[in-house]
Design a protein around this motif. Structure first.
Motif, PDB file in Angstrom:
ATOM      1  N   GLY A 115      25.553  40.570  61.635  1.00 24.27           N
ATOM      2  CA  GLY A 115      26.051  39.309  62.187  1.00 24.27           C
ATOM      3  C   GLY A 115      26.262  38.246  61.128  1.00 24.27           C
ATOM      4  N   SER A 184      21.890  34.715  55.309  1.00 24.15           N
ATOM      5  CA  SER A 184      20.888  35.573  55.946  1.00 24.15           C
ATOM      6  C   SER A 184      20.005  34.695  56.809  1.00 24.15           C
ATOM      7  N   SER A 186      17.277  35.544  58.611  1.00 22.63           N
ATOM      8  CA  SER A 186      15.855  35.792  58.352  1.00 22.63           C
ATOM      9  C   SER A 186      15.504  35.415  56.919  1.00 22.63           C
ATOM     10  N   GLY A 249      21.905  36.559  65.268  1.00 21.38           N
ATOM     11  CA  GLY A 249      22.839  36.925  64.194  1.00 21.38           C
ATOM     12  C   GLY A 249      24.238  37.255  64.678  1.00 21.38           C
ATOM     13  N   ARG A 250      24.327  38.193  65.615  1.00 22.42           N
ATOM     14  CA  ARG A 250      25.667  38.640  66.045  1.00 22.42           C
ATOM     15  C   ARG A 250      26.342  37.631  66.978  1.00 22.42           C
ATOM     16  N   GLN A 330      29.549  45.956  66.778  1.00 23.73           N
ATOM     17  CA  GLN A 330      28.160  45.544  66.512  1.00 23.73           C
ATOM     18  C   GLN A 330      27.580  44.774  67.696  1.00 23.73           C
ATOM     19  N   GLU A 334      24.338  46.455  69.459  1.00 24.12           N
ATOM     20  CA  GLU A 334      23.006  45.872  69.242  1.00 24.12           C
ATOM     21  C   GLU A 334      22.507  45.114  70.467  1.00 24.12           C
TER      22      GLU A 334
HETATM   23  O1  PA5 Z   1      22.615  40.474  65.140  1.00 23.16           O
HETATM   24  C1  PA5 Z   1      21.716  40.438  64.334  1.00 23.16           C
HETATM   25  O2  PA5 Z   1      20.748  39.673  64.464  1.00 23.16           O
HETATM   26  C2  PA5 Z   1      21.740  41.303  63.102  1.00 23.16           C
HETATM   27  O3  PA5 Z   1      22.875  42.097  63.037  1.00 23.16           O
HETATM   28  C3  PA5 Z   1      21.675  40.439  61.859  1.00 23.16           C
HETATM   29  O4  PA5 Z   1      22.782  39.591  61.813  1.00 23.16           O
HETATM   30  C4  PA5 Z   1      21.622  41.281  60.592  1.00 23.16           C
HETATM   31  O5  PA5 Z   1      20.559  42.181  60.662  1.00 23.16           O
HETATM   32  C5  PA5 Z   1      21.442  40.389  59.368  1.00 23.16           C
HETATM   33  O6  PA5 Z   1      20.271  39.647  59.474  1.00 23.16           O
HETATM   34  P1  PA5 Z   1      20.000  38.402  58.567  1.00 23.16           P
HETATM   35  O7  PA5 Z   1      21.023  37.388  58.835  1.00 23.16           O
HETATM   36  O8  PA5 Z   1      18.635  37.941  58.982  1.00 23.16           O
HETATM   37  O9  PA5 Z   1      20.033  38.865  57.135  1.00 23.16           O
END
Ligand code: PA5
Length: 479
Positions: A115, A184, A186, A249-250, A330, A334
Motif C-alpha cells: 500500500g 512506510s 510502520s 496501508g492499502r 492487493q 489483503e
Molecule cells: O495494506 C497494507 O497495510 C500493507 O500492504 C502495507 O501497505 C505494506 O505492508 C507496507 O507497509 P508499511 O507502509 O508499513 O511499510
C-alpha cells in the motif's frame, strides 16, 4: 487557497454497467440483484456507522478491531481543509514539498511496498505520459523522473538503479541531482528499510557528505514514532509527512503516500481528490441500481454465491491501467482473503493478454467474473493504420481504420464471444484516463471492498496473514 479552486467541478462520472452479466443460465437476472438490495443497503449503513464510530473516538468493539475507517471521508476532509487553510493545510504542504523537491532534483527514488507503493505507480501509469521518465525535463514540465524501489530485495534491480544516479558531488546541478521519498507507515518494513539504508548511503556520496543537503533531499512519509520516524528526525529532514492513524496501508492512496509522489509527477492531486469526493457522494446518496459501489459489490457477490465465480478478472483495455489493476489485486486480496473466504482478483491487460490468458477465459473453468475496464475517450488524436506501398501484410483494406476503432472491435468481439458461450461480463466505463476518473476509481474500489467485507462478515482491515512469512524470514536471517 480560494474556495472556488476546489469547489466541486462537473465531473464526468465513471459508470458501472452489468448488462453483460444478465445472460441465461450462467448469469444473473435483475431479480437476483433486486433481492440483494436490502443487504447491500445494510452493508452501506454499517460502513457509514463505522466511520462515525471512528470519528467519535469511542471504544471500538473487539469484533470490529482493527477499524481503519478513516479513509472513507478523507478526500472530503482534505479538500475542506485546503479550502479553509490553503497552503497551511496538509494538501497545501504536500504541493509545496513537491514543488521544492522538483526545483532541486531531476530524479526521485520512491521507496515503499504494498500500500505504500502501488497507488502511486498506478497513478503514474494512468495519468502521466506513457514514457514519462524518458522525456526531457522540459517535456516533463520540470517534474522529476520517478523510480519505484524498496518493493523487493532484488540485488540486480537495486544496483541497476544505482547506475542511473549521480554519486559524486552532484548537488549543484539539478539535472544530476536526485532525491528520495521513503514511504512506510510502520517504519519497519524490511524491504523498504534496507533499500532506504542503501540509497541513503549513495545520497550521502552524491551530496559530498553534506548533511544539510541529504536532509533536504529526503522526504519521509511514515507513521509517528516508528523506526523510520526516529531515523529521519536524526537526519533533520525539513518535510516529513505523517500517515494518519485509522488509514490502513492499502487504503492510503489519498494520504501523502499517494499524493506526494503524484504531485512530484505533476499530477493534479486536487482533481484526484475531487473525483474521490464525487464517488463518496454517489455512494452515500444513490440507491442500488444506480450506485456504482453497491452495484459492483452486488454483482460480484451474487456471481460468487450463485455461480461459484470466485475469480474476479479485471480486464483492462489499453496500457494505462495495469498498475491500477494490481493496486486492486492487493486491496481485495489483503482485505477479504481471510478465514478461507474472499474472491481471487486477477488483472489482465488487453488486447495483450488475449494472446496469453484469453484461451482460458473463453473455454476454461466457469469460475470467473470478468469486469471490463473500458476507457471511452483517448487523450491523443486517433491514429490510423495508414496506407503502404508494401501491402504484403494486406493491411491496406484497413488503412483508414484507427487504433481506437480496432480496440472497440476487439472489446465487442471478445465480449460477444464470451456471451455466446455463456460467460458473463460487466463493464466499468471510464470517461477518460485522468485524475478525476482515477480518483473515482480508487474510492469506488476501496468502498466496494469494505462494503463486501461487512456483507460477508469479514473485517476488511488489517492483514494478519502477512505476518507469517515475516516471522520465518526473520528467523532465517538470524540463524
Ligand atoms: O495494506 C497494507 O497495510 C500493507 O500492504 C502495507 O501497505 C505494506 O505492508 C507496507 O507497509 P508499511 O507502509 O508499513 O511499510
Amino acid at each position: 487557497m480560494a474556495s472556488s479552486e476546489t469547489a466541486q467541478p462537473a465531473i464526468a462520472p465513471l459508470r458501472y454497467d452489468p448488462s453483460g452479466v444478465m445472460i441465461e443460465k450462467t448469469g444473473l437476472s435483475p431479480s437476483d440483484l433486486e433481492a440483494l438490495a436490502p443487504q447491500l443497503e445494510a452493508a452501506r449503513s454499517e460502513v457509514l456507522a463505522d466511520l462515525e464510530l471512528w470519528h467519535s473516538g469511542k471504544e471500538v468493539p473487539a469484533e470490529k478491531e482493527p477499524l481503519d475507517a478513516g479513509f472513507t471521508d478523507l478526500p472530503d476532509r482534505l479538500l475542506k481543509a485546503y479550502e479553509e487553510e490553503g497552503d497551511e493545510s496538509e494538501l497545501g504542504q504536500i504541493i509545496a514539498a513537491a514543488k521544492r523537491i522538483s526545483s532541486k532534483v531531476d530524479r526521485v527514488v520512491s521507496l515503499g511496498i504494498g500500500g505504500s507503493y502501488m497507488g502511486a505507480r498506478a497513478l503514474m501509469e494512468a495519468c502521466c505520459h506513457p514514457y514519462y521518465n524518458e522525456l526531457s525535463r522540459k517535456a516533463r514540465g520540470g517534474h522529476p523522473r520517478i523510480y519505484f524501489e524498496g518493493n523487493n530485495v532484488d540485488n540486480d534491480a537495486t544496483q541497476g538503479l544505482f547506475d542511473l544516479l549521480g554519486r559524486e558531488g552532484t548537488a549543484d546541478s539539478v539535472e544530476d541531482q536526485w532525491g528520495i521519498v521513503v514511504i512506510s507507515k510502520s517504519g519497519g518494513t524490511l524491504e523498504t528499510a534496507v533499500a532506504f539504508r542503501q540509497f541513503l548511503s549513495l545520497l550521502w556520496q552524491s551530496c559530498g557528505r553534506d548533511g544539510d543537503c541529504v536532509a533536504e533531499l529526503v522526504v519521509p512519509v511514515t507513521g509517528e514514532g516508528g523506526k523510520l520516524h526516529q531515523l529521519v528526525t536524526e537526519l533533520g529532514c525539513p518535510d516529513t509527512f505523517f500517515i494518519p492513524d485509522g488509514v490502513g496501508g492499502r487504503f492510503s492512496i489519498f494520504t501523502a503516500v499517494g499524493l506526494l509522489p503524484a504531485a512530484l509527477m505533476g499530477i493534479d492531486i486536487v482533481k484526484l481528490l475531487q473525483g474521490a469526493r464525487f464517488m463518496n457522494q454517489l455512494f452515500q446518496t444513490k440507491s442500488p441500481g444506480e450506485n456504482p459501489v453497491l452495484d459492483y459489490v452486488g454483482v460480484c457477490h451474487a456471481m460468487e454465491k450463485k455461480h461459484g465465480a470466485d475469480i474476479r478478472l479485471l480486464s483492462t483495455w489499453g496500457k494505462g491501467l495495469e498498475a491500477a489493476g494490481m493496486w486492486y489485486d492487493q486491496l481485495l486480496s489483503e482485505s477479504l482473503g481471510k478465514e478461507e473466504q474472499g474472491a481471487m482478483p486477477l488483472t489482465v491487460v488487453n488486447t495483450r493478454d488475449l494472446h496469453s490468458r484469453g484461451q482460458q477465459h473463453q473455454e476454461g473453468k466457469r469460475d470467473k467474473l470478468i469486469t471490463n475496464v473500458i476507457v471511452e475517450q483517448w487523450k491523443r488524436d486517433r491514429l490510423a493504420v495508414g496506407h503502404s506501398d508494401y501491402n504484403q501484410d494486406q493491411l491496406n483494406d484497413l488503412a483508414a481504420k484507427t487504433l481506437p476503432e480496432i480496440m472497440t472491435a476487439a472489446i465487442q468481439g471478445t465480449n460477444t464471444a464470451y456471451h455466446e458461450d455463456g460467460r458473463p461480463t460487466a463493464d466499468l466505463i471510464m470517461p477518460i484516463l485522468d485524475e478525476a476518473t482515477m480518483g473515482q476509481y480508487f474510492q469506488m474500489m476501496m468502498l466496494a471492498t469494505v462494503v463486501e467485507g461487512r456483507l460477508i462478515d469479514i473485517n476488511p482491515y488489517g492483514q494478519p496473514g502477512v505476518e507469517a512469512y515475516k516471522k520465518h524470514m526473520k528467523s532465517n536471517l538470524s540463524s
